[in-house]
Design a protein around this motif. Structure first.
Motif, PDB file in Angstrom:
ATOM      1  N   ARG A 256       0.817  -1.218   0.000  1.00  0.00           N
ATOM      2  CA  ARG A 256       0.000   0.000   0.000  1.00  0.00           C
ATOM      3  C   ARG A 256       0.855   1.273   0.000  1.00  0.00           C
ATOM      4  O   ARG A 256       0.425   2.320  -0.486  1.00  0.00           O
ATOM      5  N   TYR A 257       2.073   1.191   0.544  1.00  0.00           N
ATOM      6  CA  TYR A 257       2.936   2.378   0.564  1.00  0.00           C
ATOM      7  C   TYR A 257       3.353   2.805  -0.832  1.00  0.00           C
ATOM      8  O   TYR A 257       3.856   3.904  -1.036  1.00  0.00           O
ATOM      9  N   LEU A 258       3.141   1.937  -1.832  1.00  0.00           N
ATOM     10  CA  LEU A 258       3.567   2.231  -3.203  1.00  0.00           C
ATOM     11  C   LEU A 258       2.436   2.741  -4.096  1.00  0.00           C
ATOM     12  O   LEU A 258       2.680   3.145  -5.235  1.00  0.00           O
ATOM     13  N   GLU A 259       1.219   2.738  -3.606  1.00  0.00           N
ATOM     14  CA  GLU A 259       0.076   2.955  -4.489  1.00  0.00           C
ATOM     15  C   GLU A 259       0.006   4.351  -5.081  1.00  0.00           C
ATOM     16  O   GLU A 259      -0.697   4.569  -6.057  1.00  0.00           O
ATOM     17  N   ASP A 260       0.723   5.313  -4.526  1.00  0.00           N
ATOM     18  CA  ASP A 260       0.658   6.677  -5.058  1.00  0.00           C
ATOM     19  C   ASP A 260       1.877   7.059  -5.893  1.00  0.00           C
ATOM     20  O   ASP A 260       2.007   8.219  -6.301  1.00  0.00           O
ATOM     21  N   ILE A 261       2.783   6.124  -6.156  1.00  0.00           N
ATOM     22  CA  ILE A 261       3.957   6.483  -6.939  1.00  0.00           C
ATOM     23  C   ILE A 261       3.578   6.625  -8.411  1.00  0.00           C
ATOM     24  O   ILE A 261       2.621   6.013  -8.889  1.00  0.00           O
ATOM     25  N   LEU A 262       4.323   7.447  -9.117  1.00  0.00           N
ATOM     26  CA  LEU A 262       4.130   7.677 -10.551  1.00  0.00           C
ATOM     27  C   LEU A 262       2.658   7.917 -10.874  1.00  0.00           C
ATOM     28  O   LEU A 262       2.045   7.178 -11.658  1.00  0.00           O
ATOM     29  N   PRO A 263       2.047   8.956 -10.291  1.00  0.00           N
ATOM     30  CA  PRO A 263       0.596   9.164 -10.422  1.00  0.00           C
ATOM     31  C   PRO A 263       0.131   9.424 -11.851  1.00  0.00           C
ATOM     32  O   PRO A 263      -1.040   9.215 -12.152  1.00  0.00           O
ATOM     33  N   ALA A 264       1.019   9.879 -12.715  1.00  0.00           N
ATOM     34  CA  ALA A 264       0.610  10.162 -14.094  1.00  0.00           C
ATOM     35  C   ALA A 264       0.731   8.944 -14.991  1.00  0.00           C
ATOM     36  O   ALA A 264       0.483   9.034 -16.197  1.00  0.00           O
TER      37      ALA A 264
ATOM     38  N   SER B 186       9.378  12.097  -3.099  1.00  0.00           N
ATOM     39  CA  SER B 186       8.413  11.621  -4.086  1.00  0.00           C
ATOM     40  C   SER B 186       8.463  12.437  -5.380  1.00  0.00           C
ATOM     41  O   SER B 186       8.389  11.875  -6.486  1.00  0.00           O
ATOM     42  N   GLU B 187       8.591  13.747  -5.267  1.00  0.00           N
ATOM     43  CA  GLU B 187       8.601  14.576  -6.474  1.00  0.00           C
ATOM     44  C   GLU B 187       9.823  14.256  -7.346  1.00  0.00           C
ATOM     45  O   GLU B 187       9.702  14.066  -8.556  1.00  0.00           O
ATOM     46  N   GLY B 188      10.996  14.171  -6.731  1.00  0.00           N
ATOM     47  CA  GLY B 188      12.205  13.852  -7.486  1.00  0.00           C
ATOM     48  C   GLY B 188      12.172  12.438  -8.027  1.00  0.00           C
ATOM     49  O   GLY B 188      12.613  12.172  -9.162  1.00  0.00           O
ATOM     50  N   PHE B 189      11.650  11.510  -7.215  1.00  0.00           N
ATOM     51  CA  PHE B 189      11.558  10.116  -7.660  1.00  0.00           C
ATOM     52  C   PHE B 189      10.665   9.998  -8.888  1.00  0.00           C
ATOM     53  O   PHE B 189      11.028   9.368  -9.888  1.00  0.00           O
ATOM     54  N   ASN B 190       9.482  10.600  -8.810  1.00  0.00           N
ATOM     55  CA  ASN B 190       8.542  10.515  -9.939  1.00  0.00           C
ATOM     56  C   ASN B 190       9.118  11.170 -11.187  1.00  0.00           C
ATOM     57  O   ASN B 190       8.915  10.693 -12.306  1.00  0.00           O
ATOM     58  N   MET B 191       9.857  12.257 -11.015  1.00  0.00           N
ATOM     59  CA  MET B 191      10.431  12.949 -12.162  1.00  0.00           C
ATOM     60  C   MET B 191      11.532  12.103 -12.818  1.00  0.00           C
ATOM     61  O   MET B 191      11.545  11.916 -14.037  1.00  0.00           O
ATOM     62  N   ILE B 192      12.441  11.556 -12.002  1.00  0.00           N
ATOM     63  CA  ILE B 192      13.583  10.808 -12.545  1.00  0.00           C
ATOM     64  C   ILE B 192      13.132   9.479 -13.155  1.00  0.00           C
ATOM     65  O   ILE B 192      13.512   9.130 -14.280  1.00  0.00           O
ATOM     66  N   VAL B 193      12.317   8.730 -12.423  1.00  0.00           N
ATOM     67  CA  VAL B 193      11.858   7.449 -12.952  1.00  0.00           C
ATOM     68  C   VAL B 193      10.943   7.674 -14.152  1.00  0.00           C
ATOM     69  O   VAL B 193      11.029   6.963 -15.165  1.00  0.00           O
ATOM     70  N   GLY B 194      10.058   8.688 -14.068  1.00  0.00           N
ATOM     71  CA  GLY B 194       9.180   8.988 -15.198  1.00  0.00           C
ATOM     72  C   GLY B 194       9.955   9.353 -16.445  1.00  0.00           C
ATOM     73  O   GLY B 194       9.609   8.940 -17.562  1.00  0.00           O
ATOM     74  N   ASP B 195      11.020  10.139 -16.283  1.00  0.00           N
ATOM     75  CA  ASP B 195      11.857  10.510 -17.431  1.00  0.00           C
ATOM     76  C   ASP B 195      12.524   9.276 -18.032  1.00  0.00           C
ATOM     77  O   ASP B 195      12.603   9.138 -19.252  1.00  0.00           O
TER      78      ASP B 195
END
Length: 613
Positions: A54-62, A260-269
């Motif tokens: 459940r701790y992962l459910e909000d990652i990479l929201p887009a 979270s913001e940096g993680f989503n940006m780097i992994v998303g890229d």
């Protein structure tokens, strides 16, 4: 084995559509959730075992993300017929991908989830576009040493759950609260053990060396304050030189929550670049080069999946498919028509000469006319559900060949026939006696009976005392020598036969003027004939500056027919050499791998001894 059910919900708070459902696997009901969005789906495997994701459910929201609960966690039951094991978790991931029909997808693994992800990726599943490993744990023996060192430095036994999982910076307790409450200590301890080092089912497991065999793009992430430390995690990146590495400087074990913001940006890229490269890359050449124009050798590979080929009787060919048997996955032959094709030997694994995965090789011979499909499936030893399938169609034209006819005058003699040439044995029978011929001995691996025996009865043959012919039909299905024997008598009597008939049949093997030597032939002794072609096929690494070359120059016993070249099969390069034997004698052919500019410093060597008659 497993079934799927789906329910669609709308979560209006975040305006994201989510699909939830479950699959049944070995008696367990496994619940999943899909956050619907654009782009390729991302399958996320959390830490554990025994820990809710459940701790992962909000990652990479887009992004479109897929989460699932393992047995005994969340809504998923643990009432199945199998004990939990690493193999079970790999099978569970495979089942999720299969049931959700994910044709292309990314895979994100966190902690223990990275171990499952790498195992699964080593099985070369179709559609896996990239791999993201977050604070991966891939070598348990290395981790044991670090845990012992930590215990000595702190003079206390570490709580592995707290050290390896509940290690974070910043105010993320609220995001972890449900996850911590849902930890199943029994399951966690089954795998990790409850002592200071790893004593559970994970003890001794090390999959880190498999990173060099992976061909998809890989991103390795770690937190600066994660145990066992950046200097240890970066060792994994060294094993996979083409991978990317990122350190989150304000994170420990949860960079997806702590930053979270940096993680989503780097992994998303990273994911966007992988998808863009795929979209812009040219379509793979599916035509292949199954038949070598210089040698005539027929070699089928992954690129030939789904093709149909015309081959003639007597043709030998091979099917070589990428395989990683160390992961528990291998190719299984599901179907082929034994009337048309013959499997020459048990499948074997061709070891890589340098880094890169090996191949499982199936060798066939065409033995008769007709249409035949070769069907193979890639599945694990614990789950018959394939994660990949392979099929080639073989069409063999019917060729009218004059039959070799043998009558009783051939008793005790030897005969030679070609493969698939009809063989007729005609033996005399006296009518009205109740006597007939029967087969008492044959070599079924060389000859097969193509149909039931028949009687040839001339016109006006008397019912008693006349002579008719009892005719048997055979054909050669393999090269070699067979002996066939018949006895003449009454079938219901146990008396010795009145007479016997026997003949030796040799199915002659055509002279093959080609020998293909591979990495697996290293240090072998090979017998060749004069004027025979030798093809040397050695696996090369990814560096364009390194190749295979003759270590001591070309021996006088061999002629180099064409300049050596590199051939690529599924992104794996092979150095190809064509030789011809021109002088009798024994010669050692030595090859070196490395930079030709530094011939005295080879990275690898290869040697075969040739006896040329």
């Amino acid at each position: 084995m497993h079934k799927v059910s789906l329910v669609l919900f709308l979560f209006m708070v975040v305006a994201v559509a989510a699909t939830t459902g479950s699959i049944e696997l070995y008696g367990n009901e496994i619940f999943f959730r899909i956050n619907e969005a654009e782009g390729l789906p991302i399958v996320v495997i959390g830490d554990g075992p025994g820990i809710s994701n459940r701790y992962l459910e909000d990652i990479l929201p887009a992004r479109k993300t897929v989460f699932y609960d393992s047995p005994g966690i969340g809504k998923s039951s643990n009432a199945g017929s199998l004990d939990l094991s690493v193999e079970y978790y790999i099978s569970e991931l495979s089942a999720i991908v299969h049931e959700l029909e994910l044709e292309r997808f990314h895979l994100v693994g966190h902690g223990f989830g990275s171990l499952v992800a790498v195992y699964y990726a080593l099985a070369r599943p179709a559609g896996l576009s990239s791999l993201v490993l977050v604070n991966p744990i891939l070598s348990i023996p290395q981790l044991d040493l670090l845990l012992e060192e930590h215990a000595l430095q702190n003079d206390t036994e570490p709580d592995k759950l707290k050290l390896l999982f509940l290690n974070y910076r910043g105010n993320i307790e609220a995001k972890l609260k449900t996850t911590v409450e849902d930890v199943c200590r029994d399951t966690y301890n089954q795998f990790w053990g409850d002592g200071p080092v790893v004593t559970g089912k994970l003890r001794g497991l090390d999959i880190s060396s498999g990173l060099s065999d992976l061909r998809m793009p890989i991103l390795i992430c770690t937190g600066l304050y994660n145990f066992p430390g950046v200097d240890k995690i970066i060792d994994y990146q060294k094993l996979s030189p083409t991978s990317e590495f990122v350190t989150f400087i304000n994170s420990a074990h949860f960079p997806m929550l702590e930053e979270s913001e940096g993680f989503n940006m780097i992994v998303g890229d990273f994911l966007r670049r992988v998808e863009a490269e795929h979209e812009n890359s040219p379509a793979p050449d599916s035509s292949g080069k199954a038949v070598d124009t210089l040698s005539g050798v027929v070699s089928l590979g992954e690129k030939d999946n789904g093709v149909d080929m015309d081959l003639e009787v007597g043709r030998d060919f091979s099917v070589s498919l990428p395989s990683s048997p160390g992961t528990g996955y291998s190719w299984k032959l599901e179907e082929f028509d034994g009337r048309v094709l013959r499997l020459l030997s048990d499948p074997f694994y061709e070891e890589p000469g340098t880094t890169g995965g090996g191949y499982q090789v199936f060798q066939f011979r065409v033995i008769g006319p007709g249409e035949a499909d070769i069907s193979l499936s890639y599945c694990s030893c614990w789950n018959d559900e394939p994660i990949r399938t392979y099929r080639v169609g073989i069409s063999v034209p019917l060729q009218e060949r004059e039959a070799l006819s043998i009558d009783e005058s051939g008793n005790g003699k030897s005969f030679s026939v070609d493969l698939a040439v009809p063989l007729e044995v005609s033996l005399n029978v006296t009518t009205g006696t109740g006597m007939s011929w029967r087969i008492t001995s044959t070599t079924s691996s060389i000859l097969r009976q193509t149909k039931e025996n028949e009687y040839s009865i001339p016109e006006n043959t008397p019912a008693v005392g006349g002579t008719v012919q009892q005719r048997y039909y055979f054909e050669g299905i393999n090269y070699g020598t067979a002996y066939i024997e018949f006895s003449y008598g009454r079938p219901w009597e146990e008396a010795p036969p009145e007479r016997t008939f026997g003949a030796t049949i040799t199915v002659a093997e055509p002279v093959h003027n080609i020998y293909v030597a591979r990495d697996s032939d290293h240090d072998r002794y090979i017998a060749l004939e004069l004027d025979q072609m030798l093809i040397l096929k050695l696996k090369s690494g990814s560096s364009s500056d390194e190749t295979w070359y003759l270590r001591e120059g070309l021996p006088r016993h061999l002629q180099l027919l064409v300049d050596p070249f590199i051939e690529y099969v599924e992104e794996v390069g092979y150095s190809i050499f064509y030789f011809k034997t021109v002088e009798r004698g024994e010669v050692v052919l030595e090859m070196s791998y490395g930079s030709p500019a530094s011939p005295d410093q080879p990275i690898d060597t290869y040697r075969i001894t040739l006896q040329i008659e």
